[in-house]
Design a protein around this motif. Structure first.
Motif, mmCIF file in Angstrom:
data_model
loop_
_atom_site.group_PDB
_atom_site.id
_atom_site.type_symbol
_atom_site.label_atom_id
_atom_site.label_comp_id
_atom_site.label_asym_id
_atom_site.label_seq_id
_atom_site.Cartn_x
_atom_site.Cartn_y
_atom_site.Cartn_z
ATOM 1 N N ARG A 173 0.366 -0.833 0.230
ATOM 2 C CA ARG A 173 -0.283 -0.149 0.295
ATOM 3 C C ARG A 173 0.884 1.358 -0.237
ATOM 4 N N ALA A 174 2.152 1.270 0.835
ATOM 5 C CA ALA A 174 2.815 2.959 1.139
ATOM 6 C C ALA A 174 3.595 2.396 -0.046
ATOM 7 N N SER A 175 3.864 1.662 -0.711
ATOM 8 C CA SER A 175 4.072 2.119 -1.947
ATOM 9 C C SER A 175 3.632 2.183 -3.411
ATOM 10 N N TYR A 176 2.335 2.439 -3.154
ATOM 11 C CA TYR A 176 1.492 3.129 -3.943
ATOM 12 C C TYR A 176 1.425 5.151 -3.897
ATOM 13 N N GLN A 177 1.622 5.268 -2.177
ATOM 14 C CA GLN A 177 1.120 6.429 -1.995
ATOM 15 C C GLN A 177 2.718 7.081 -1.334
ATOM 16 N N VAL A 178 3.800 6.431 -1.043
ATOM 17 C CA VAL A 178 4.813 7.020 -0.757
ATOM 18 C C VAL A 178 5.863 7.802 -1.743
ATOM 19 N N ARG A 179 6.139 8.638 -2.521
ATOM 20 C CA ARG A 179 6.917 8.948 -3.922
ATOM 21 C C ARG A 179 9.056 9.283 -2.774
ATOM 22 N N LYS A 180 9.725 8.413 -4.452
ATOM 23 C CA LYS A 180 10.703 8.802 -3.769
ATOM 24 C C LYS A 180 11.452 10.647 -3.340
ATOM 25 N N GLY A 181 12.558 9.983 -2.223
ATOM 26 C CA GLY A 181 12.661 11.405 -2.360
ATOM 27 C C GLY A 181 11.493 12.183 -0.831
ATOM 28 N N TRP A 182 11.354 11.299 -0.353
ATOM 29 C CA TRP A 182 10.061 11.573 0.594
ATOM 30 C C TRP A 182 11.076 11.481 2.168
ATOM 31 N N THR A 183 10.738 11.389 3.166
ATOM 32 C CA THR A 183 11.098 11.140 4.495
ATOM 33 C C THR A 183 10.323 10.476 5.625
ATOM 34 N N LEU A 184 10.664 9.416 5.943
ATOM 35 C CA LEU A 184 9.883 8.035 7.048
ATOM 36 C C LEU A 184 10.506 8.856 8.102
ATOM 37 N N ILE A 185 9.295 9.169 9.031
ATOM 38 C CA ILE A 185 10.132 9.118 10.637
ATOM 39 C C ILE A 185 9.009 8.289 11.504
ATOM 40 N N GLY A 186 9.671 7.604 11.942
ATOM 41 C CA GLY A 186 9.284 6.430 13.061
ATOM 42 C C GLY A 186 9.622 5.199 12.895
ATOM 43 N N PRO A 187 8.794 3.819 12.981
ATOM 44 C CA PRO A 187 9.499 2.569 13.472
ATOM 45 C C PRO A 187 9.768 2.114 12.239
ATOM 46 N N LEU A 188 10.684 0.940 11.161
ATOM 47 C CA LEU A 188 10.559 -0.273 10.533
ATOM 48 C C LEU A 188 10.729 -1.846 11.899
ATOM 49 N N PHE A 189 9.469 -3.178 11.008
ATOM 50 C CA PHE A 189 8.936 -4.070 11.991
ATOM 51 C C PHE A 189 10.071 -4.629 11.098
ATOM 52 N N PRO A 190 10.960 -5.428 11.610
ATOM 53 C CA PRO A 190 11.651 -6.995 10.771
ATOM 54 C C PRO A 190 11.074 -8.114 11.110
ATOM 55 N N VAL A 191 10.741 -8.504 9.540
ATOM 56 C CA VAL A 191 9.308 -9.964 8.971
ATOM 57 C C VAL A 191 10.778 -11.017 8.425
ATOM 58 N N GLY A 192 11.886 -10.398 9.004
ATOM 59 C CA GLY A 192 13.244 -11.316 7.728
ATOM 60 C C GLY A 192 14.480 -10.673 8.212
ATOM 61 N N ASP A 193 15.721 -11.113 7.816
ATOM 62 C CA ASP A 193 17.021 -10.743 8.004
ATOM 63 C C ASP A 193 17.240 -9.424 8.056
ATOM 64 N N ASP A 194 16.795 -9.528 6.180
ATOM 65 C CA ASP A 194 16.572 -7.508 5.734
ATOM 66 C C ASP A 194 15.530 -7.591 4.941
ATOM 67 N N GLU A 195 14.969 -7.411 5.577
ATOM 68 C CA GLU A 195 13.415 -7.192 4.810
ATOM 69 C C GLU A 195 12.137 -6.752 6.328
ATOM 70 N N TYR A 196 12.041 -5.140 6.106
ATOM 71 C CA TYR A 196 10.431 -4.971 7.050
ATOM 72 C C TYR A 196 9.447 -4.206 6.475
ATOM 73 N N VAL A 197 8.423 -4.013 7.677
ATOM 74 C CA VAL A 197 7.055 -3.694 6.904
ATOM 75 C C VAL A 197 7.308 -2.527 7.562
ATOM 76 N N LEU A 198 5.841 -1.427 7.346
ATOM 77 C CA LEU A 198 5.848 -0.194 8.089
ATOM 78 C C LEU A 198 4.981 -0.253 9.833
ATOM 79 N N ASP A 199 4.496 0.064 9.682
ATOM 80 C CA ASP A 199 3.911 0.744 11.088
ATOM 81 C C ASP A 199 2.776 1.880 10.274
ATOM 82 N N SER A 200 1.306 1.870 11.334
ATOM 83 C CA SER A 200 0.573 2.907 10.917
ATOM 84 C C SER A 200 1.371 3.938 11.499
#
Length: 658
Positions: free
Chosen positions: A494-521
């Motif tokens: 969902r975020a990939s349809y709404q966030v753009r290159k060059g934007w900034t994200l502040i907050g937590p990323l949750f790990p789902v694997g050794d090198d992959e994460y998901v966003l929290d609301s």
């Protein structure tokens, strides 16, 4: 200006309207009716011009599509024309045709039918127009509350001292900003000892009118929220306060407030209160009603200050609040949010349970089911709420993000969500574990090893500032951690349809694997690169970085304590801070004891060492807050050696003489 130039400007400044038949057909119904100005204002016909209100309202959302006053002779034709204008230029949303139009006047139905016969719109005669009647009732109450001859002292038994106490309570409620947390369809139940419960609804969630409505009947409140309203206008047994700018307040009331110097929270926070009776009439509240309104305002201000984090997390919150009545005696009130309205409207309980974040809060995605499970387990911890309440003081002063504008609902939601992530996942409590780790330990015996490992990953998110480097629509993001330099893959469709290159994200990323994460609301997006001051922050992460980010980027600090002007204000702030810490195991001296120590000590450093020696602070901001409160109390406490004056008074007198 010549006629030719006028015609040119008209062509340039106006976009040709599409034919009504080409407007999209929306699956909604609009309600329409007319009402005389005299009836709307509840005044004799002779006191008002002969005008009538024509209004079209979207039934499902109670949103005004168009409203205008006409002379009676122009109706119903003018009201039907107003409907066509509302389709072209609605009060909200894009131009559209409603699939149905509901009216109760046969004459208006005929006028509308003649104009929409070819537009695929059904014209339906219906005696109950719930949304229309609700809005008309609000207009009627507003007009009655703003009559020029109104007086604050007109109610039976009301004195200037009564109103002074009411104004002080209204100012405390306004400063608490409950509308930033509670929507106007969430009733709160209040119980005073030995009395039937009453229900309060906070006004201001939509950013239009701030205030409070008190209902004395659960059934009536439930019917109002579900829009099952009687005709011709809904008569409500309510006690209401709203906040207005000075130019809106009736002249006599303005003069009374200035004459008696009743306190205000701000120039746009002048309280107006009125009582609407079951028969639909509006009158001035009597002394007992003013006292009850003041008690409710004080109780809710304290309730929101103590429980804002839990409310923002959509927890069902109950608390026992003690305030002072008009005689100065302690008065207990139990407050519950959201109120269950026992037996009145079961469907209302389900509606409250389905509350979600503001729609405008996109692009952050919703929480994952796994995160929701972890949060539910945290709520089950016996010390979970007390811990969150204490940390709220560390993070946001009194649990409220002061850096967000009052009317920024999304900003409040994101800020508090970010705080809750910090409190749940990053703060290491005495014993060394976070709330999330404790919740997982409680669940661990019931989980197989692979599921336990999956959840353990989620209890250790990564909190930082990220620059969006790449977007793969439908797949995810590639971000660059600018605090701990590293490129990360974020798996979020969902975020990939709404966030753009060059934007900034502040907050937590949750790990789902050794090198992959998901966003929290709770992660906050900014449609720009990270500010330079964030790039220059020292490396670090997790529990060290989250509060530091708030302090640097959002201004969370103890500076507000320096603005407290009286001992009473410092005492209140100190007691609230002390209560928050005491609920989670930290004991500070009471304010009276603190003042006795101040008077018995020559140097504040000695007092600070005594008070802070055994203290076990959880965060860096906690001792900062305590030091600021102690310093302010020291400067405002009268001392015998200063002739009964405080150090601040002595300093002020010295400055005046100089």
């Amino acid at each position: 200006m010549s006629a030719n130039r006028k015609r040119t400007r008209a062509r340039v400044g106006r976009t040709p309207s599409r034919p009504l038949s080409r407007l999209p057909l929306a699956q909604v119904g609009w309600e329409g009716d007319t009402l005389s100005m005299a009836r709307l204002a509840q005044l004799p016909e002779a006191e008002l011009p002969e005008y009538s209100l024509a209004m079209w309202v979207e039934a499902d959302t109670a949103t005004v599509m168009a409203a205008r006053f006409f002379e009676p002779a122009e109706l119903p034709e003018a009201a039907a024309e107003l409907l066509l204008e509302a389709m072209r230029r609605p009060g909200w949303g894009r131009p559209r045709r409603p699939v149905s139009v509901f009216v109760r006047d046969p004459g208006l139905a005929r006028a509308v039918q003649s104009r929409v016969a070819t537009l695929e719109i059904d014209v339906v005669l219906r005696q109950r127009l719930s949304a229309w009647d609700e809005l008309a009732a609000e207009m009627a109450a507003y007009l009655a509350a703003h009559r020029p001859e109104r007086s604050y002292l007109a109610g039976a038994g009301v004195t200037p001292d009564t109103m002074a106490r009411f104004f002080a309570a209204a100012a405390a409620y306004y400063r608490a900003k409950p509308w930033a947390l509670l929507d106007d369809d969430v009733p709160l139940e209040l119980r005073f000892a030995g009395e039937d419960p009453i229900y309060a609804v906070v006004l201001g969630g939509a950013g239009a009118v701030y205030g409070l409505s008190i209902f004395f009947s659960a059934q009536e409140l439930a019917s109002l929220i579900e829009q099952e309203l009687p005709l011709p206008l809904p008569a409500r047994d309510t006690l209401v306060v709203t906040y207005e700018r000075e130019e809106i307040v009736p002249p006599r009331m303005r003069a009374e407030r200035r004459s008696h110097r009743w306190p205000l929270a701000g120039p746009a926070a002048i309280p107006l209160t009125y009582r609407q009776m079951p028969d639909g009439t509006v009158r001035e509240p009597d002394a007992r009603e003013i006292e009850r309104m003041a008690q409710v305002l004080l109780g809710l201000a304290a309730f929101v200050g103590r429980s804002s984090s839990e409310i923002a997390a959509r927890w069902a919150v109950s608390d026992a609040i003690t305030i002072e009545d008009f005689t100065g005696a302690p008065l207990a009130v139990d407050i519950v949010a959201p109120a269950p309205l026992s037996g009145a409207a079961p469907q209302l309980v389900g509606r409250l349970a389905r509350r979600t974040r503001p729609e405008a809060a996109a692009p952050p995605p919703g929480r994952s089911p796994l995160l929701e499970e972890i949060r539910e387990r945290i709520m089950e911890l016996p010390h979970g709420r007390a811990t969150v309440r204490r940390l709220a003081w560390s993070f946001f002063r009194e649990g409220t993000p002061e850096y967000v504008e009052d009317d920024d609902e999304v900003g409040h939601w994101l800020a508090l969500s970010r705080f809750l992530d910090w409190a749940h996942f990053f703060v290491r409590l005495p014993g060394g574990a976070t709330l999330a780790e404790q919740a997982l330990d409680m669940l661990a015996p019931t989980l197989p090893p692979d599921e336990l490992e999956r959840r353990r990953r989620f209890t250790h998110p990564r909190y930082s500032v990220y620059e969006v480097r790449k977007v793969d629509p439908g797949e995810g993001l590639v971000v660059r951690d600018i605090v701990q330099p590293e490129t990360l893959r974020v798996r979020e469709r969902r975020a990939s349809y709404q966030v753009r290159k060059g934007w900034t994200l502040i907050g937590p990323l949750f790990p789902v694997g050794d090198d992959e994460y998901v966003l929290d609301s709770a992660i906050t997006p900014f449609d720009r690169p990270p500010p330079r001051r964030l790039k220059e922050m020292p490396a670090g992460g997790g529990e060290e970085f989250a509060p530091a980010l708030e302090a640097v980027f959002y201004g969370a600090n103890a500076e507000w304590i320096e603005e407290l002007e009286s001992r009473a204000e410092v005492k209140q702030a100190y007691q609230e801070f002390r209560e928050a810490l005491a609920g989670a195991g930290q004991q500070l001296p009471g304010y009276a004891q603190l003042e006795r120590r101040i008077r018995a000590t020559d140097r504040p450093a000695e007092l600070l060492a005594q008070a802070m020696g055994p203290a076990g602070w959880w965060t860096e901001i906690e001792p900062t807050l305590f030091l600021a409160l102690l310093t302010r109390a020291w400067n405002l406490t009268p001392r015998r050696e200063l002739g009964g004056r405080s150090p601040l008074e002595v300093h002020s007198e010295a400055g005046d003489s100089a």
